[in-house]
Design an enzyme around this catalytic site. Structure first.
Site, PDB file in Angstrom:
ATOM      1  N   ALA A 177      77.280   0.159  14.058  1.00 45.59           N
ATOM      2  CA  ALA A 177      75.817   0.219  14.163  1.00 45.59           C
ATOM      3  C   ALA A 177      75.249  -1.189  14.166  1.00 45.59           C
ATOM      4  CB  ALA A 177      75.243   1.023  13.000  1.00 45.59           C
ATOM      5  N   ASP A 178      74.022  -1.281  14.658  1.00 47.52           N
ATOM      6  CA  ASP A 178      73.291  -2.543  14.597  1.00 47.52           C
ATOM      7  C   ASP A 178      71.803  -2.224  14.518  1.00 47.52           C
ATOM      8  OD1 ASP A 178      73.874  -5.588  14.939  1.00 47.52           O
ATOM      9  OD2 ASP A 178      72.029  -5.198  16.053  1.00 47.52           O
TER      10      ASP A 178
END
Length: 195
Positions: free
Chosen positions: A75-76
């Site tokens: 994720a970011d």
């Protein structure tokens, strides 16, 4: 050991303590893996395209073979304000500049998640609009002296002092602003029959 609610084993490639807590507390069996990648991206990317690119980049850097019951989660999160991105600040001064820009302003938090199985890869993103009150310099300085802004997109944690006193309202998912849209993850896992 706490029992789990959801069946697949998640391999979370994130150093974020907030993501780790959110997934563990949500009833998943979670193991943590390290993936080292440069978080650089094309300057032409805008808004949610940035975290989507970075989440996929992290996923593709995972070298191990996934088992049938495993899902790699990368994720970011980025903050998008005034038509540009605020990533994690490198210095306290940079963090202060970011918070001064967010003060009295609306921004959007985008979190992208990449789910990778032994046969498939799926990326989605969630957006939440965050409205900040005006922050005084003293408020910002206090926050920066007590908390750790350097590991947070936009230099703030919604679950900390600056979130308590600074956020007027949110349109969207609170946990997305924290760094991981858990309810959207469950919807995506259901839709794509990943558990």
């Amino acid at each position: 050991m706490k029992p789990v609610f959801f069946k697949p084993r998640l391999l979370l490639a994130s150093k974020s303590p907030r993501r780790r807590q959110l997934l563990t507390d949500s009833g998943f069996s979670v193991d943590f893996v390290d993936i080292e990648v440069e978080e650089d991206f094309d300057a032409n990317l805008k808004a949610q395209a940035i975290p989507e690119f970075l989440a996929q980049k992290k996923s593709r850097a995972f070298a191990n073979q996934l088992q049938a019951n495993e899902i790699l989660v990368t994720a970011d999160t980025v903050v998008w304000v005034n038509d540009h991105v605020l990533n994690k600040p490198n210095t306290i001064q940079e963090a202060k500049s970011m918070l001064m820009e967010l003060s009295g302003n609306k921004h959007t938090v985008y979190t992208a998640v990449c789910l990778k199985t032994h046969t498939n890869e799926h990326v989605f993103s969630e957006a939440s609009e965050v409205y900040f009150n005006e922050l005084t310099e003293d408020m910002i300085d206090y926050y920066l002296s007590v908390y750790s802004p350097l590991d947070k997109a936009g230099a703030y944690g919604i679950q900390e002092f600056i979130g308590y006193i600074g956020i007027q309202k949110i349109v969207g998912c609170y946990y997305n602003v924290m760094g991981f849209p858990v309810s959207r993850l469950i919807a995506e896992l259901n839709q794509h029959k990943l558990f």
